[in-house]
Design an enzyme around this catalytic site. Structure first.
Site, PDB file in Angstrom:
ATOM      1  N   HIS A  70       0.882  -1.182   0.000  1.00 40.24           N
ATOM      2  CA  HIS A  70       0.000   0.000   0.000  1.00 40.24           C
ATOM      3  C   HIS A  70       0.913   1.224   0.000  1.00 40.24           C
ATOM      4  O   HIS A  70       1.568   1.523   0.999  1.00 40.24           O
ATOM      5  CB  HIS A  70      -0.924   0.004   1.220  1.00 40.24           C
ATOM      6  CG  HIS A  70      -2.036  -0.992   1.099  1.00 40.24           C
ATOM      7  ND1 HIS A  70      -2.587  -1.620   2.187  1.00 40.24           N
ATOM      8  CD2 HIS A  70      -2.691  -1.464   0.015  1.00 40.24           C
ATOM      9  CE1 HIS A  70      -3.550  -2.445   1.772  1.00 40.24           C
ATOM     10  NE2 HIS A  70      -3.627  -2.366   0.463  1.00 40.24           N
ATOM     11  N   SER A  71       0.938   1.915  -1.131  1.00 40.96           N
ATOM     12  CA  SER A  71       2.015   2.870  -1.369  1.00 40.96           C
ATOM     13  C   SER A  71       2.073   4.009  -0.366  1.00 40.96           C
ATOM     14  O   SER A  71       3.158   4.501  -0.056  1.00 40.96           O
ATOM     15  CB  SER A  71       1.887   3.419  -2.792  1.00 40.96           C
ATOM     16  OG  SER A  71       0.583   3.855  -3.062  1.00 40.96           O
ATOM     17  N   ARG A  72       0.935   4.432   0.169  1.00 40.99           N
ATOM     18  CA  ARG A  72       0.958   5.590   1.071  1.00 40.99           C
ATOM     19  C   ARG A  72       1.494   5.252   2.461  1.00 40.99           C
ATOM     20  O   ARG A  72       1.707   6.150   3.276  1.00 40.99           O
ATOM     21  CB  ARG A  72      -0.446   6.184   1.185  1.00 40.99           C
ATOM     22  CG  ARG A  72      -1.482   5.273   1.840  1.00 40.99           C
ATOM     23  CD  ARG A  72      -2.866   5.871   1.671  1.00 40.99           C
ATOM     24  NE  ARG A  72      -3.919   5.049   2.268  1.00 40.99           N
ATOM     25  CZ  ARG A  72      -5.205   5.359   2.198  1.00 40.99           C
ATOM     26  NH1 ARG A  72      -5.604   6.447   1.566  1.00 40.99           N
ATOM     27  NH2 ARG A  72      -6.114   4.586   2.768  1.00 40.99           N
ATOM     28  N   GLU A  73       1.722   3.984   2.732  1.00 43.74           N
ATOM     29  CA  GLU A  73       2.193   3.588   4.058  1.00 43.74           C
ATOM     30  C   GLU A  73       3.714   3.719   4.121  1.00 43.74           C
ATOM     31  O   GLU A  73       4.452   2.745   4.221  1.00 43.74           O
ATOM     32  CB  GLU A  73       1.693   2.167   4.360  1.00 43.74           C
ATOM     33  CG  GLU A  73       0.168   2.118   4.397  1.00 43.74           C
ATOM     34  CD  GLU A  73      -0.445   0.712   4.433  1.00 43.74           C
ATOM     35  OE1 GLU A  73       0.305  -0.273   4.488  1.00 43.74           O
ATOM     36  OE2 GLU A  73      -1.684   0.618   4.408  1.00 43.74           O
ATOM     37  N   ARG A 128      -3.170   4.672  -2.372  1.00 52.21           N
ATOM     38  CA  ARG A 128      -2.984   3.362  -1.743  1.00 52.21           C
ATOM     39  C   ARG A 128      -2.778   2.232  -2.760  1.00 52.21           C
ATOM     40  O   ARG A 128      -2.023   1.296  -2.532  1.00 52.21           O
ATOM     41  CB  ARG A 128      -4.247   3.074  -0.914  1.00 52.21           C
ATOM     42  CG  ARG A 128      -4.484   1.636  -0.489  1.00 52.21           C
ATOM     43  CD  ARG A 128      -5.873   1.541   0.138  1.00 52.21           C
ATOM     44  NE  ARG A 128      -6.333   0.182   0.335  1.00 52.21           N
ATOM     45  CZ  ARG A 128      -6.359  -0.436   1.510  1.00 52.21           C
ATOM     46  NH1 ARG A 128      -5.900   0.171   2.580  1.00 52.21           N
ATOM     47  NH2 ARG A 128      -6.836  -1.651   1.627  1.00 52.21           N
ATOM     48  N   ASN A 145      -3.812  -5.690  -2.019  1.00 50.66           N
ATOM     49  CA  ASN A 145      -4.042  -6.607  -0.898  1.00 50.66           C
ATOM     50  C   ASN A 145      -5.478  -7.131  -0.884  1.00 50.66           C
ATOM     51  O   ASN A 145      -5.995  -7.572   0.140  1.00 50.66           O
ATOM     52  CB  ASN A 145      -3.711  -5.942   0.446  1.00 50.66           C
ATOM     53  CG  ASN A 145      -3.520  -6.976   1.544  1.00 50.66           C
ATOM     54  OD1 ASN A 145      -3.064  -8.095   1.290  1.00 50.66           O
ATOM     55  ND2 ASN A 145      -3.891  -6.612   2.781  1.00 50.66           N
ATOM     56  N   ARG A 146      -6.142  -7.050  -2.020  1.00 51.02           N
ATOM     57  CA  ARG A 146      -7.440  -7.728  -2.196  1.00 51.02           C
ATOM     58  C   ARG A 146      -7.431  -8.504  -3.514  1.00 51.02           C
ATOM     59  O   ARG A 146      -8.452  -8.993  -3.947  1.00 51.02           O
ATOM     60  CB  ARG A 146      -8.586  -6.694  -2.235  1.00 51.02           C
ATOM     61  CG  ARG A 146      -8.782  -5.909  -0.955  1.00 51.02           C
ATOM     62  CD  ARG A 146      -9.304  -6.792   0.190  1.00 51.02           C
ATOM     63  NE  ARG A 146      -9.628  -5.991   1.358  1.00 51.02           N
ATOM     64  CZ  ARG A 146      -8.725  -5.571   2.260  1.00 51.02           C
ATOM     65  NH1 ARG A 146      -7.456  -5.902   2.122  1.00 51.02           N
ATOM     66  NH2 ARG A 146      -9.096  -4.840   3.294  1.00 51.02           N
ATOM     67  N   HIS A 197       2.627  -3.790   6.686  1.00 51.05           N
ATOM     68  CA  HIS A 197       1.730  -2.662   6.421  1.00 51.05           C
ATOM     69  C   HIS A 197       1.818  -1.677   7.587  1.00 51.05           C
ATOM     70  O   HIS A 197       2.498  -1.905   8.567  1.00 51.05           O
ATOM     71  CB  HIS A 197       0.276  -3.153   6.327  1.00 51.05           C
ATOM     72  CG  HIS A 197      -0.012  -3.993   5.124  1.00 51.05           C
ATOM     73  ND1 HIS A 197      -0.958  -3.647   4.184  1.00 51.05           N
ATOM     74  CD2 HIS A 197       0.501  -5.174   4.696  1.00 51.05           C
ATOM     75  CE1 HIS A 197      -1.013  -4.567   3.245  1.00 51.05           C
ATOM     76  NE2 HIS A 197      -0.134  -5.510   3.524  1.00 51.05           N
ATOM     77  N   SER A 198       1.084  -0.564   7.451  1.00 52.97           N
ATOM     78  CA  SER A 198       0.861   0.319   8.579  1.00 52.97           C
ATOM     79  C   SER A 198      -0.563   0.868   8.414  1.00 52.97           C
ATOM     80  O   SER A 198      -1.119   0.777   7.316  1.00 52.97           O
ATOM     81  CB  SER A 198       1.876   1.458   8.581  1.00 52.97           C
ATOM     82  OG  SER A 198       1.563   2.405   7.581  1.00 52.97           O
ATOM     83  N   TYR A 199      -1.179   1.459   9.353  1.00 53.19           N
ATOM     84  CA  TYR A 199      -0.760   1.623  10.718  1.00 53.19           C
ATOM     85  C   TYR A 199      -1.827   0.969  11.567  1.00 53.19           C
ATOM     86  O   TYR A 199      -2.801   0.460  11.010  1.00 53.19           O
ATOM     87  CB  TYR A 199      -0.620   3.126  11.035  1.00 53.19           C
ATOM     88  CG  TYR A 199      -1.891   3.931  10.937  1.00 53.19           C
ATOM     89  CD1 TYR A 199      -2.587   4.332  12.084  1.00 53.19           C
ATOM     90  CD2 TYR A 199      -2.429   4.286   9.691  1.00 53.19           C
ATOM     91  CE1 TYR A 199      -3.754   5.081  11.997  1.00 53.19           C
ATOM     92  CE2 TYR A 199      -3.589   5.013   9.601  1.00 53.19           C
ATOM     93  CZ  TYR A 199      -4.243   5.401  10.759  1.00 53.19           C
ATOM     94  OH  TYR A 199      -5.405   6.131  10.658  1.00 53.19           O
ATOM     95  N   TYR A 249     -11.474  -7.169  10.656  1.00 51.31           N
ATOM     96  CA  TYR A 249     -12.681  -7.354   9.863  1.00 51.31           C
ATOM     97  C   TYR A 249     -12.451  -8.438   8.824  1.00 51.31           C
ATOM     98  O   TYR A 249     -11.328  -8.909   8.629  1.00 51.31           O
ATOM     99  CB  TYR A 249     -13.089  -6.061   9.153  1.00 51.31           C
ATOM    100  CG  TYR A 249     -11.981  -5.266   8.503  1.00 51.31           C
ATOM    101  CD1 TYR A 249     -11.096  -5.848   7.605  1.00 51.31           C
ATOM    102  CD2 TYR A 249     -11.826  -3.909   8.778  1.00 51.31           C
ATOM    103  CE1 TYR A 249     -10.092  -5.112   7.004  1.00 51.31           C
ATOM    104  CE2 TYR A 249     -10.828  -3.169   8.186  1.00 51.31           C
ATOM    105  CZ  TYR A 249      -9.961  -3.773   7.304  1.00 51.31           C
ATOM    106  OH  TYR A 249      -8.971  -3.045   6.715  1.00 51.31           O
ATOM    107  N   GLU A 271       0.994  -4.469  11.073  1.00 48.16           N
ATOM    108  CA  GLU A 271       0.499  -3.093  10.937  1.00 48.16           C
ATOM    109  C   GLU A 271       1.353  -2.251  11.879  1.00 48.16           C
ATOM    110  O   GLU A 271       1.183  -2.312  13.091  1.00 48.16           O
ATOM    111  CB  GLU A 271      -0.985  -2.991  11.333  1.00 48.16           C
ATOM    112  CG  GLU A 271      -1.936  -3.729  10.420  1.00 48.16           C
ATOM    113  CD  GLU A 271      -2.229  -3.005   9.118  1.00 48.16           C
ATOM    114  OE1 GLU A 271      -1.784  -1.848   8.975  1.00 48.16           O
ATOM    115  OE2 GLU A 271      -2.891  -3.603   8.253  1.00 48.16           O
TER     116      GLU A 271
END
Lengths: 310, 93
Positions: A70-73, A128, A145-146, A197-199, A249, A271
């Site tokens: 997820h690029s923004r992480e 993302r 990631n889906r 991943h984060s966060y 979830y 995370e």
């Protein structure tokens, strides 16, 4: 551009060019331990690079680690750079890590979603997904990631190309995902897959797409407990842990469910920090503390893998 | 280059499944352009949402009218981005 890996600032965020250049330096300076493999290319034709840490042997058991899907992480790519450097600096000094690398290889993909990462630097810091075009929609990108073939397309993902959790047109439609799938399956001896991943400070393991416990649930849970305890010992950072579906979830088509379903028992998702004050905008001053504490958890898992090869 | 001037990040705490469902519906309203940093999952787990400046009033009215508590965790996303960019430039120098 940095002239050597020694002059690189690990306490700052970097562009993809800087990270790729640093990777080249790391390989040049440590030719007996580190090599660089290209496993494919992204939608926008950027190379997908994996660092291989190996002390020899043929097709040894392996640990896969990826950051930045997820690029923004951004904290994850920054942690990835620090961690790759840590592996090099500790090999031969730290007895436990040395024993790990004398037994298994480590494959490390630091910029798993390079198109998205470049886009976060140039146009939209909050991006993302990947940057592929979706037929019939003006919205771009798929949540990588889906996009995995594990409960693909179920209700824990979105069929809307404009959604952040869009699963894509088909399993492994994203070259960033397919390249990992092909590499891991062709390797055939990957024993652990750690996707960072984060966060929100969690350590998660399968399943995310179904409620039933994984056959190895107890072992994965016990190891997660040990790992988060080791992590907390450094700065007191509190993690929760458990299966994805129980802890947060239902999520369909995720990396670690795919890896577990393909025989990789030690499949975990981290995370990283923080708990909500900054989210994806975690200040650079927290890169090193985050990486340091994450290292302790990674070591716990890697030690367990080393001692429990199957 | 996309700017985030005035965008805020809200930490929302849903207390029951009904409120979780409301937050999920809220996320589907495309004109609001809500970006869930932490998606609505289950009561007790926080939800973080980046809300564009132009949607702030509508979202806050929605939350308050449904008695869903929230706090503002990031006042202005662009300010943080500017700080981040400056830190990278200083580091590079």
């Amino acid at each position: 551009f940095e002239r050597s890996s020694n002059s690189f600032s690990f306490s700052s965020y970097h562009t993809i060019e800087e990270i790729y250049s640093w990777m080249d330096n790391l390989v040049t300076e440590n030719p007996d331990l580190v090599s660089k493999i290209q496993i494919g290319q992204s939608y926008e034709k950027r190379p997908l690079y994996v660092l291989k840490f190996s002390t020899g042997g043929v097709n040894r058991p392996a640990i896969w680690i990826d950051t930045g899907i997820h690029s923004r992480e951004w904290i994850t790519q920054a942690t990835g750079v620090w961690t790759a450097n840590k592996i090099v600096t500790e090999y031969g000094k730290d007895a436990s890590l040395t024993a790990i690398l004398d037994t298994v290889d480590i494959f490390f993909e630091i910029v798993t979603n390079p198109d998205g990462f470049a886009y976060t630097h140039s146009t939209n810091r909050m991006w993302r997904k990947t940057r592929s075009i979706n037929a019939g929609s003006s919205c771009r990108g798929v949540d990588p990631n889906r996009n995995w073939d594990a409960g693909f397309g179920g209700p824990g993902s979105s069929s809307n190309p404009c959604a952040e959790t869009y699963h894509g047109p088909s399993p492994h439609s994203e070259s960033e995902v397919k390249s990992i799938v092909d590499f891991v399956l062709s390797h055939g001896n990957v024993k652990a897959l750690l996707s960072i991943h984060s966060y929100s400070q969690m350590l998660l393991f399968p399943y995310g797409y179904k409620a039933e416990p994984a056959p190895d649930h107890q072992e994965l849970n016990d190891l997660a407990r040990e790992a988060v305890a080791a992590l907390a010992a450094l700065h007191g950072t509190k993690y929760t842990y458990g299966s994805t579906i129980d802890t947060i979830y239902r999520a369909d088509g995720t990396t670690t469910d795919w890896s577990y379903d393909n025989g990789i028992k030690y499949s975990y998702t981290f995370e990283l920090r923080d708990t909500g004050r900054y989210g994806f905008l975690l200040p650079a001053s927290q890169i090193i503390p985050t990486a340091e504490e994450t290292w302790l958890a990674l070591m716990k898992i890697m030690e367990h893998v080393r001692d429990n090869l199957y | 280059q996309k700017l985030f001037v005035g965008d805020q990040v809200l930490r929302i705490r849903a207390s029951n499944e009904e409120q979780i469902a409301l937050l999920r519906e809220l996320g589907k309203l495309e004109d609001l352009q809500i970006d869930y940093w932490l998606s609505p999952a289950q009561p007790g787990l926080p939800v973080d949402a980046r809300v564009p400046f132009h949607s702030l009033q509508a979202v806050k009215v929605f939350l308050e009218s449904n008695t869903i508590p929230y706090t503002i965790t990031v006042d202005d996303v662009q300010e943080l981005l500017d700080e981040e960019k400056e830190a990278m430039m200083v580091s590079r120098k």
